[in-house]
Design an enzyme around this catalytic site. Sequence first.
Site: not given
Length: 452
Positions: A354, A167
Amino acid sequence: MNAISPFPDDFLWGASTAAYQIEGAAEADGRGPSIWDTFSATPGRTFEGHTGAVACDHYHRWREDFQIAADLGLKAYRMSVSWARLQPRGRGDLNPAAVAFYREQLADLRAKGIRSAVTLYHWDLPQVLEDEGGWPERATAEAFADYAARTAAALGDLVDEWIPINEAWCAAFLGYHVGVHAPGRQDRTAALRAAHHLNVGHGLAVAAIRNAVPGAKVGSAVIMTDVEPASDSATDREAARLADGGGNRLFLDPLFKGSYPEDMLRHFAPTGAFDAVRPGDMETIAAPLDFVGVNHYHRFVIEADPSDEHLKGRALPPSGPVTSFDWEIRPDSLRRVLERLSADYTDLPVYITESGASFDDAVGADGTVDDADRVDYLDGYMKAAGRAIEKGVNLRGYFVWSLLDNFEWAEGYAKRFGLVRVDYETQRRTLKRSAEWYRDVIATGGESLSWN
């Protein structure tokens, strides 16, 4: 593919964790300080001053945690290695104790038949590199490439898949613009420069890993947000376009198209941040990948807000059920981002690296945790993933966030995402109802989801 479930027989059902959130042992065996050690030790930065100094004490209890993973039937486990543990000074030789620690973990996963997906950077930048300027400086991307090369050489024979950076949007904008994550700076130009250097660092690391481990499988973990305009007005549609550009396209376009979006370059031109782009950078960032990882948590409905300096919009409050983070529960948003990735960017194998939810788990008198809300959440999102497969998305795996309750960054220990409850006073592990439920999902290849 079985009779009911759209998931293929070799689908990787997994779970994810991150080093700083679970390991603890912050000063053990030569580990150096990271930006999260500094940030969380600064008064007012985290909930009630919580830190990751002990966390889940996974550093000492990983054997128990991996046995839980095996007992659940996990096919894959995504973990991160700590840059601050492996390279305490941010450069130079790796810490032998850290190498031995991770090799022992990876060997145990392999012995248990659990595939390993290793993330090199899940936000724990060595503090010494932040002191030198951090991700807004190109030198950090170059140091990351060296760290990637050394770590791949040391661990590569035991790693199944590599993910250089988790991320990049969060690391850049939460860390350097909004300031709610480490290192806690509030400088939009620095954040944009950080975004570019994180992208460059990713590309350099891809090359470094492949050079150290020929044939290595290397991918990404990009957070994808489902963005919609609040209305069909031109101003709301423009605000949604900018929000999508700043949150999604600023990272997806370089990876898969080899360029930054022209509208983003125009929008951010006054900052001068993209003067940091050098010849050859875009080719480096767009290094071919073996798979793409998608982290997904949000839908944002955006309305125009001319007073917003950054992207000229704001997200409306959620309109339906939410998690304890006040994040909207909308499974179809996962399907939408997966289909968009497939249609607009790549036909590579996709992993949901995720997906999960925090809830205010109640512990029963007998010590059990009946987290029916988490079961319902995961059931809905997994079925949405299955619908994406039916639409042609090349989805190969789903990693639940997270295996364990853990240190949830600025929220400390106030938010719980785990399939397994951790009592932070005793470090006792307790399987929640969601863990038992997930074991059945894995055993049945998704047939036990509530398809009817």
